[in-house]
Each structure stands twice: as structure tokens, then as C-alpha cells.
Design an enzyme around this catalytic site. Structure first.
Site, PDB file in Angstrom:
ATOM      1  CE  LYS A 201      -2.857  19.650   7.040  1.00 49.64           C
ATOM      2  NZ  LYS A 201      -3.833  20.043   7.555  1.00 49.64           N
TER       3      LYS A 201
ATOM      4  CE  LYS B 272     -10.549  23.643   3.956  1.00 47.33           C
ATOM      5  NZ  LYS B 272     -10.395  23.912   5.158  1.00 47.33           N
TER       6      LYS B 272
ATOM      7  CE  LYS C 113      -7.960  14.683   4.428  1.00 47.68           C
ATOM      8  NZ  LYS C 113      -6.951  15.576   5.546  1.00 47.68           N
TER       9      LYS C 113
HETATM   10  P1  TYM Z   1     -10.283  20.970   8.615  1.00 49.24           P
HETATM   11  O1  TYM Z   1     -10.555  22.357   7.956  1.00 49.24           O
HETATM   12  O2  TYM Z   1      -8.852  20.341   7.891  1.00 49.24           O
HETATM   13  O3  TYM Z   1     -11.414  19.784   7.794  1.00 49.24           O
HETATM   14  C1  TYM Z   1     -12.490  19.951   9.286  1.00 49.24           C
HETATM   15  C2  TYM Z   1     -13.370  18.495   9.211  1.00 49.24           C
HETATM   16  O4  TYM Z   1     -13.569  18.231   7.911  1.00 49.24           O
HETATM   17  C3  TYM Z   1     -13.243  16.856   8.329  1.00 49.24           C
HETATM   18  N1  TYM Z   1     -12.933  16.265   6.762  1.00 49.24           N
HETATM   19  C4  TYM Z   1     -12.877  15.269   5.743  1.00 49.24           C
HETATM   20  N2  TYM Z   1     -14.268  14.605   6.109  1.00 49.24           N
HETATM   21  C5  TYM Z   1     -14.311  13.237   5.282  1.00 49.24           C
HETATM   22  N3  TYM Z   1     -14.001  13.606   4.082  1.00 49.24           N
HETATM   23  C6  TYM Z   1     -12.924  14.748   4.044  1.00 49.24           C
HETATM   24  N4  TYM Z   1     -12.515  14.097   3.046  1.00 49.24           N
HETATM   25  C7  TYM Z   1     -12.530  15.650   4.414  1.00 49.24           C
HETATM   26  N5  TYM Z   1     -11.502  16.963   5.196  1.00 49.24           N
HETATM   27  C8  TYM Z   1     -12.057  16.866   6.440  1.00 49.24           C
HETATM   28  C9  TYM Z   1     -11.822  16.700   8.735  1.00 49.24           C
HETATM   29  O5  TYM Z   1     -11.987  15.425   9.311  1.00 49.24           O
HETATM   30  C10 TYM Z   1     -12.420  17.616   9.934  1.00 49.24           C
HETATM   31  O6  TYM Z   1     -13.452  17.077  11.132  1.00 49.24           O
HETATM   32  N6  TYM Z   1      -7.768  19.802  12.443  1.00 49.24           N
HETATM   33  C11 TYM Z   1      -9.414  20.145  12.247  1.00 49.24           C
HETATM   34  C12 TYM Z   1      -9.281  21.700  12.793  1.00 49.24           C
HETATM   35  C13 TYM Z   1      -9.593  21.767  14.430  1.00 49.24           C
HETATM   36  C14 TYM Z   1     -10.589  21.093  15.212  1.00 49.24           C
HETATM   37  C15 TYM Z   1     -10.181  21.306  16.814  1.00 49.24           C
HETATM   38  C16 TYM Z   1     -11.679  19.881  15.051  1.00 49.24           C
HETATM   39  C17 TYM Z   1      -9.022  22.492  15.503  1.00 49.24           C
HETATM   40  N7  TYM Z   1      -9.072  21.796  16.311  1.00 49.24           N
HETATM   41  C18 TYM Z   1     -10.682  20.961  17.690  1.00 49.24           C
HETATM   42  C19 TYM Z   1     -12.484  19.246  16.070  1.00 49.24           C
HETATM   43  C20 TYM Z   1     -12.329  19.880  17.779  1.00 49.24           C
HETATM   44  C21 TYM Z   1      -8.912  19.703  11.080  1.00 49.24           C
HETATM   45  O7  TYM Z   1      -8.571  19.048   9.927  1.00 49.24           O
HETATM   46  O8  TYM Z   1      -9.529  20.542  10.401  1.00 49.24           O
END
Ligand code: TYM
Length: 347
Positions: free
Chosen positions: A127, A214, A211
Site C-alpha cells: 500500500k 477497490k 487481487k
Molecule cells: P478490507 O476492507 O480491505 O477488506 C475487507 C475484507 O474483505 C476481504 N477481501 C477479499 N477477500 C477475497 N478476495 C479479495 N479480492 C478480497 N479483497 C478483500 C479481506 O480479506 C477482508 O476480510 N484489515 C481489514 C479490515 C479490518 C479487520 C479488523 C478485519 C480492520 N480491523 C479486524 C478483521 C478483524 C481489511 O483488509 O479490510
């Protein structure tokens, strides 16, 4: 659903089974967020376990967010949670910034986690890109706030996509070091990642080795929960594949990233395994498989998108859900932080 795995209840036996997870409200949710995370959240809810689902707006601001858009996106992701099937009466849905305990515990855990651990985080490297000096301090400390999110509820299970595995390891290490440092062996559980099903890593439709995200500059690379039926069909039609027909077995997808990705998406949307999908489509050309996938995606996603839009028109309802959710979240988190303060020696 064939791929739903029951949450194991043996680990962390001293703790109440509690599921926590979060999604950043940093733009329209992608199919990856839906299949890798949100749909799994709904599965966990169906198991009758206590679940806490958060919109992690404090994580979102680790990269610049326009304030008006952040507010709108937070309401949109809340609407997506509910439209996808999370029942906010039974389960806790709220936005992170409303519960101060997350930030308070994150600071204390910043003093427990080690710089060396954070230096190994691959997501920060991705990132921050080449110009790391210009990344926010928050982006660097992001995984520690994530550990605090989970541990402040003493959550035992965390449904996430594959990309969050390393962050979960850091949460476990941080929990263990806190317990050791403050001689409180059973204070924090070792939260277990739940990374399940055929869509734990949904890939870009333009490049099957990247991957789906967004932040990809190409809108054609992702399906989002905002897309119309026509958008979905167009993006699948244009998805990168190869000239070969679909193989008979999963092994035959080796080295065919684009094909593998589409089969994985079909499997996840239909609740089948990839092997079952290939049994059905063995030998089919993409000119046959892509329209079938587009129909399935529209059938599964459009009702959620429509319901999301309907809910978003009722801002007072969404805000009420988040307010009530935050109150219930505080009732769990505040006593945990109170005990952490004592353990640390704050008077
Ligand atoms: P974020 O918003 O980037 O992603 C949210 C969730 O979506 C999953 N994800 C995917 N799964 C499969 N294929 C993809 N291409 C893909 N893109 C995203 C991510 O693995 C995630 O589960 N850091 C976290 C947010 C967070 C969180 C937490 C999660 C903050 N605190 C505590 C669990 C527990 C995240 O990446 O968000």
C-alpha cells in the site's frame, strides 16, 4: 452451503466464542469483499454465535478519504451488511470511530507490538508503494489497530479473506506478548482466522495474478456491489481468460489464473466446489461459461444491490442501527479496557 465450515469451539476454551470482523468503508465493496468476507459474516451469524461486525472507518483514513465520501461510504457499507443478511437486531453492527475503546487499546498495544513485526507486513509494503516516507504513520500502525479491534472484544474467531492472514498472526503475537508482559496468562484469547471456501482470494478480472481490489485503477478489474446488471455482464464478458476450453479437473486450472478465478467465483456464488463446477462445465468454451457466470452473478448480487439502495434512502434507520450497535459494542469493550488499564498500572 457446501463450503461453510462450522466454527470450532475447542480452541480458546476459556473464552466465550465470539466472532469479530470488519471492512473498510473506503469505497464501493467489491465482489472480493462480498465473497471473501461479508458472506462469511452471514454464515457465522447463522450458526447462532455472538458476532460483532464493524465498519472500520479509522482504518479507512490511513489513506486519504474525502470526509463527505467517507460518511456516505460508511452508510453504504452498513446498508450492504444488512442487505447481505446480517440482522442488526441480533448481532452488533457499528462503526469503529464510535467506540473509543478501539483507539485506547490500540495505543497500549502499540507499546506491546514490536517494530520488527510491523516491518514484515507485506500489505504495508504494497500500500505504501515506493515512497514509504510519505505514507501515514497510521498506515504503518494499521495492523496494531486491527489487533485492538479484535482483542477489545476478546474475540475468538475472525472471518477474513486470505490477504489478512499475516495481520491475524500479528494480532495473535500481540495478544500473547501482552498476556506475558502483564502476567495475565488468559487475558486475551489467541484469535483464529477463519479463511474458508473457494473465494478467499478473488482476483482481478483484468489480471488473474493480482487481487481484486477497490484501489485498482481499472474499473473493469472488479465487480462492485454498486454495479448494475449490465455492468456485471460487461465486466465478466471482458474478463481476461485464455483460448482453451474449461478442463475436467481442478488440476487442469494450474497456470490458467484467469480461468481459475472465474471458476472460483462461479463456485462461491453457487455454493458448489470448483470440482463440481468443472464437472458441469468440462470442455465448455468461455463463450458459454461467461454468460452462465454473468447470469449467476446478477441473480445473486442484484437483489442485494437493490436492497442496499433502498436502505440507503433511509439515513435515519442506518444511523440508528450504528448508534445502537455502538452502544452494545461499548458494553463489551469498555470493561475489557478498564481491566487493561489496571493491568498496565494506569491510575
Ligand atoms: P478490507 O476492507 O480491505 O477488506 C475487507 C475484507 O474483505 C476481504 N477481501 C477479499 N477477500 C477475497 N478476495 C479479495 N479480492 C478480497 N479483497 C478483500 C479481506 O480479506 C477482508 O476480510 N484489515 C481489514 C479490515 C479490518 C479487520 C479488523 C478485519 C480492520 N480491523 C479486524 C478483521 C478483524 C481489511 O483488509 O479490510
Amino acid at each position: 452451503m457446501t463450503d461453510a465450515v462450522q466454527t470450532p469451539r475447542v480452541a480458546n476454551a476459556a473464552f466465550t466464542t465470539r466472532v469479530f470482523s470488519g471492512i473498510q468503508p473506503s469505497g464501493g465493496l467489491t465482489l472480493g469483499n462480498y465473497l471473501g468476507a461479508l458472506r462469511r459474516f452471514v454464515d457465522k451469524q447463522e450458526e447462532g454465535i455472538e458476532t460483532v461486525y464493524c465498519l472500520v472507518d479509522m482504518h479507512a483514513i490511513t489513506v486519504w478519504q474525502d470526509p463527505k465520501e467517507l460518511a456516505a461510504n460508511t452508510r453504504e457499507v452498513a446498508a450492504a451488511y444488512i442487505a447481505a443478511g446480517i440482522d442488526p437486531e441480533r448481532h452488533i453492527v457499528f462503526n469503529q470511530s464510535k467506540v473509543a475503546a478501539h483507539a485506547e487499546l490500540a495505543w497500549i498495544l502499540n507499546c506491546v507490538a514490536r517494530i520488527g513485526w510491523l516491518n514484515r507486513m507485506t500489505q504495508f509494503k504494497d500500500k505504501a508503494g515506493k515512497d514509504r516516507e510519505k505514507a501515514s504513520v497510521g498506515l504503518y500502525a494499521y495492523p496494531v489497530l486491527m489487533a485492538a479491534d479484535i482483542l477489545v472484544y476478546r474475540a475468538t474467531h475472525v472471518p477474513v479473506g486470505e490477504d489478512q492472514k499475516q495481520h491475524l498472526e500479528l494480532a495473535r503475537d500481540t495478544a500473547q506478548k501482552f498476556n506475558n508482559d502483564f502476567a495475565a496468562p488468559d487475558f486475551f484469547p489467541q484469535p483464529e482466522p477463519l479463511i474458508m471456501g473457494p473465494a478467499t482470494r478473488v482476483m482481478s478480472l483484468r489480471d488473474g495474478t493480482k487481487k481484486m481490489s477497490k484501489s485498482d485503477p481499472s474499473d473493469l478489474s472488479r465487480i462492485t456491489m454498486r454495479d448494475s446488471s449490465d455492468d456485471i455482464a460487461k465486466k465478466i464478458r471482458k474478463a481476461q481468460t485464455d483460448p482453451e476450453p474449461l478442463p475436467e479437473t481442478v488440476d487442469g486450472l494450474e497456470g490458467r489464473a484467469g480461468a481459475d478465478n472465474l471458476v472460483g467465483i462461479y463456485a462461491a456464488l453457487s455454493g458448489k466446489s470448483k470440482a463440481e463446477v468443472l464437472t458441469e462445465f468440462a470442455g465448455a468454451q468461455f463463450s458459454v461459461f461467461k454468460p452462465a457466470l454473468a447470469d449467476l452473478a446478477v441473480e445473486k448480487l442484484s437483489p442485494i444491490t437493490n436492497e442496499m439502495k433502498r436502505l440507503m434512502d433511509d439515513k435515519a434507520y442506518i444511523d440508528g442501527v450504528l448508534e445502537k450497535g455502538a452502544e452494545r459494542a461499548r458494553a463489551i469493550a469498555d470493561p475489557v479496557v478498564a481491566r487493561v488499564r489496571e493491568l498496565v498500572g494506569f491510575i
